[in-house]
Design a protein around this motif. Structure first.
Motif, PDB file in Angstrom:
ATOM      1  N   UNK A  86       0.819  -1.215   0.000  1.00 57.15           N
ATOM      2  CA  UNK A  86       0.000   0.000   0.000  1.00 57.15           C
ATOM      3  C   UNK A  86       0.857   1.271   0.000  1.00 57.15           C
ATOM      4  N   UNK A  87       2.168   1.134   0.237  1.00 58.11           N
ATOM      5  CA  UNK A  87       3.037   2.321   0.237  1.00 58.11           C
ATOM      6  C   UNK A  87       2.999   3.029  -1.113  1.00 58.11           C
ATOM      7  N   UNK A  88       2.806   2.259  -2.187  1.00 57.61           N
ATOM      8  CA  UNK A  88       2.759   2.868  -3.518  1.00 57.61           C
ATOM      9  C   UNK A  88       1.470   3.655  -3.729  1.00 57.61           C
ATOM     10  N   UNK A  89       0.380   3.202  -3.095  1.00 55.81           N
ATOM     11  CA  UNK A  89      -0.874   3.955  -3.162  1.00 55.81           C
ATOM     12  C   UNK A  89      -0.748   5.267  -2.398  1.00 55.81           C
ATOM     13  N   UNK A  90      -0.116   5.212  -1.218  1.00 55.14           N
ATOM     14  CA  UNK A  90       0.108   6.428  -0.437  1.00 55.14           C
ATOM     15  C   UNK A  90       0.985   7.399  -1.222  1.00 55.14           C
ATOM     16  N   UNK A  91       2.045   6.863  -1.841  1.00 54.37           N
ATOM     17  CA  UNK A  91       2.928   7.703  -2.645  1.00 54.37           C
ATOM     18  C   UNK A  91       2.178   8.307  -3.837  1.00 54.37           C
ATOM     19  N   UNK A  92       1.295   7.506  -4.461  1.00 54.01           N
ATOM     20  CA  UNK A  92       0.529   8.004  -5.600  1.00 54.01           C
ATOM     21  C   UNK A  92      -0.391   9.146  -5.195  1.00 54.01           C
ATOM     22  N   UNK A  93      -1.110   8.986  -4.082  1.00 51.12           N
ATOM     23  CA  UNK A  93      -2.018  10.040  -3.627  1.00 51.12           C
ATOM     24  C   UNK A  93      -1.254  11.322  -3.305  1.00 51.12           C
ATOM     25  N   UNK A 107       8.997   3.687   3.164  1.00 48.21           N
ATOM     26  CA  UNK A 107       9.858   2.958   2.229  1.00 48.21           C
ATOM     27  C   UNK A 107      11.157   2.521   2.887  1.00 48.21           C
ATOM     28  N   UNK A 108      11.697   1.411   2.377  1.00 49.30           N
ATOM     29  CA  UNK A 108      12.978   0.917   2.867  1.00 49.30           C
ATOM     30  C   UNK A 108      14.105   1.796   2.344  1.00 49.30           C
ATOM     31  N   UNK A 121       7.768  11.774  -5.523  1.00 43.49           N
ATOM     32  CA  UNK A 121       6.846  12.681  -4.836  1.00 43.49           C
ATOM     33  C   UNK A 121       7.199  14.143  -5.087  1.00 43.49           C
ATOM     34  N   UNK A 122       8.491  14.441  -5.190  1.00 42.08           N
ATOM     35  CA  UNK A 122       8.914  15.825  -5.418  1.00 42.08           C
ATOM     36  C   UNK A 122       8.704  16.245  -6.869  1.00 42.08           C
ATOM     37  N   UNK A 123       9.037  15.350  -7.804  1.00 39.60           N
ATOM     38  CA  UNK A 123       8.995  15.715  -9.219  1.00 39.60           C
ATOM     39  C   UNK A 123       7.578  15.880  -9.753  1.00 39.60           C
ATOM     40  N   UNK A 124       6.595  15.179  -9.146  1.00 36.47           N
ATOM     41  CA  UNK A 124       5.220  15.284  -9.660  1.00 36.47           C
ATOM     42  C   UNK A 124       4.669  16.696  -9.510  1.00 36.47           C
ATOM     43  N   UNK A 125       5.131  17.429  -8.506  1.00 30.53           N
ATOM     44  CA  UNK A 125       4.700  18.820  -8.367  1.00 30.53           C
ATOM     45  C   UNK A 125       5.188  19.644  -9.549  1.00 30.53           C
ATOM     46  N   UNK A 129      -3.394   6.659   5.352  1.00 26.24           N
ATOM     47  CA  UNK A 129      -2.956   6.324   6.716  1.00 26.24           C
ATOM     48  C   UNK A 129      -1.731   7.134   7.122  1.00 26.24           C
ATOM     49  N   UNK A 130      -1.612   7.455   8.398  1.00 30.38           N
ATOM     50  CA  UNK A 130      -0.470   8.259   8.855  1.00 30.38           C
ATOM     51  C   UNK A 130       0.853   7.520   8.819  1.00 30.38           C
ATOM     52  N   UNK A 131       0.802   6.179   9.006  1.00 27.97           N
ATOM     53  CA  UNK A 131       2.036   5.390   9.036  1.00 27.97           C
ATOM     54  C   UNK A 131       1.675   3.927   8.824  1.00 27.97           C
ATOM     55  N   UNK A 132       2.634   3.087   8.435  1.00 30.89           N
ATOM     56  CA  UNK A 132       2.355   1.652   8.304  1.00 30.89           C
ATOM     57  C   UNK A 132       2.278   0.984   9.672  1.00 30.89           C
ATOM     58  N   UNK A 133       1.670  -0.201   9.748  1.00 32.90           N
ATOM     59  CA  UNK A 133       1.603  -0.899  11.038  1.00 32.90           C
ATOM     60  C   UNK A 133       2.972  -1.175  11.643  1.00 32.90           C
ATOM     61  N   UNK A 134       3.935  -1.525  10.811  1.00 26.93           N
ATOM     62  CA  UNK A 134       5.308  -1.747  11.261  1.00 26.93           C
ATOM     63  C   UNK A 134       6.244  -0.879  10.429  1.00 26.93           C
ATOM     64  N   UNK A 135       7.282  -0.314  11.048  1.00 27.82           N
ATOM     65  CA  UNK A 135       8.182   0.577  10.306  1.00 27.82           C
ATOM     66  C   UNK A 135       9.008  -0.198   9.284  1.00 27.82           C
ATOM     67  N   UNK A 136       9.357   0.445   8.161  1.00 29.05           N
ATOM     68  CA  UNK A 136      10.125  -0.243   7.125  1.00 29.05           C
ATOM     69  C   UNK A 136      11.620  -0.304   7.395  1.00 29.05           C
ATOM     70  N   UNK A 137      12.117   0.478   8.364  1.00 28.64           N
ATOM     71  CA  UNK A 137      13.553   0.529   8.603  1.00 28.64           C
ATOM     72  C   UNK A 137      13.807   1.026  10.022  1.00 28.64           C
TER      73      UNK A 137
END
Length: 384
Positions: free
Chosen positions: A50-57, A174-175, A186-190, A251-259
């Motif tokens: 779902x991280x890619x969906x969050x990034x897409x939004x 993201x890892x 995320x930066x370039x889409x702006x 969501x504000x954060x994932x259930x478990x951190x990626x790193x």
């Protein structure tokens, strides 16, 4: 690999020892921090699809913010005809974007204290209000111009989040081997949103008679105004759609951190801020980022205004702006992906990119000043 391009001092953290959770505590390495984490945190380092969906939004919000911000610059000749804008008005409409960064530290504090969801929802709500103000149907041109300025200001207030929160999002979701790529996307889409405004405006909104004689028979003031309002309503609809999607799922954060970095305790906001402002290396990095970004943003926002005196049409100026930004986005994302795989060469990559930008700026300047060089679609320049 690539360690020869940076000194040992440059590879040290900007926030050194003494800023940890407890005063006097030594700064720990990533390995020590990982070992100190509770053993009851199974699956540390897990990433979610779902991280890619969050990034897409988030990226689409940045796209819409850039699109709305750059509405008026590419069609400044048409806007003058339809609403009676002056050159100062056009410049100010572009300037509301940088002005919106004045309260950026308040948005970053909100991001640090309340998390991604609250900050992104507030940002998208400001974008809805700003885009909506520009669409209010009023016949009084003076009041209409004020509403448009107000809408651009509210949209500018969304800039600090959509342009500055990308590293926070990538660290949260993201890892380590995907972080630079996610930040770049995320930066370039702006910027890509601003690039699309160079196409949407000039292609949908006809130029006034004085700048495009071939369209003299059909492009009355009322027709130009109707086309501009169509663009404004379309942008308002896009912003409302993205706000609804963000409200439904972000969501504000994932259930478990990626790193380990995502799981680490956040430093004191006030102490970190004061320490960074007294760090010369940080200030040099900030200036190296801010000066080129500010110059390019201001230049691209009034590109049509700059090229009109050298007889470049509104559509041609739009294509020049579009390809300049799209080229930067493509190269930026490619370089970020390259940096994810090859560590220690970020300084070399930045030097190469700055060198390319310098050469491109010199080429463009010579194009506008004389006929030694020329850009595609700017045949009017070479005929002077």
């Amino acid at each position: 690999m690539g360690s020869g391009w940076s000194s040992e001092e440059e590879r040290q953290p900007l926030l050194g020892p003494g800023l940890g959770p407890a005063p006097g505590t030594a700064w720990r390495s990533r390995e020590a921090a990982a070992a100190a984490l509770p053993a009851a945190t199974p699956g540390l380092g897990r990433v979610y699809g779902r991280r890619w969906l969050v990034l897409l939004l988030f990226s689409l919000l940045g796209f819409a913010q850039g699109l709305v911000w750059n509405t008026w610059g590419p069609i400044q000749n048409s806007a003058r005809q339809a609403y009676g804008f002056s050159s100062w008005d056009i410049a100010l409409l572009v300037l509301w974007g940088p002005i919106g960064f004045l309260p950026c530290f308040a948005f970053m504090w909100l991001l640090d204290k309340r998390g991604l969801r609250i900050t992104v929802l507030l940002t998208s709500f400001l974008m809805v209000l700003g885009a909506g103000l520009r669409c209010i149907p009023i016949s009084d041109l003076m009041l209409k111009r004020r509403l448009i300025h107000g809408g651009q200001m509210l949209n500018g207030l969304a800039g600090p989040t959509v342009m500055n929160a990308a590293p926070f999002l990538s660290t949260t979701w993201f890892s380590a081997d995907e972080r630079a790529t996610a930040t770049a996307i995320a930066s370039m889409l702006s910027y890509l949103g601003g690039a699309c405004a160079f196409l949407v405006g000039p292609l949908l909104v006809p130029a006034p008679n004085g700048t495009s004689p071939l369209l003299a028979s059909e492009n009355s003031r009322a027709n130009i105004k109707d086309r501009i309002e169509t663009v404004l309503y379309a942008e308002f609809g896009l912003v409302c759609l993205l706000f609804s999607a963000t409200l439904a799922y972000f969501p504000p954060r994932p259930p478990l951190p990626p790193s380990v970095a995502a799981a680490s305790q956040r430093l004191s906001y006030r102490r970190s801020f004061c320490r960074l402002l007294s760090n010369l290396r940080f200030l040099m990095i900030a200036l190296a980022y801010a000066i080129p970004l500010g110059v390019f943003a201001g230049w691209s926002g009034v590109l049509d205004l700059i090229l009109t005196p050298v007889h470049v049409s509104q559509v041609d100026a739009g294509w020049i702006g579009f390809w300049s930004i799209v080229g930067g986005c493509v190269v930026g994302i490619a370089m970020a992906r390259f940096a994810d795989f090859i560590r220690g060469m970020l300084k070399l990559i930045l030097l190469l990119l700055f060198s390319g930008a310098t050469l491109s700026s010199t080429w463009f300047t010579l194009t506008c000043l004389n006929s030694i060089t020329h850009l595609p679609l700017t045949t009017a320049i070479t005929s002077l």
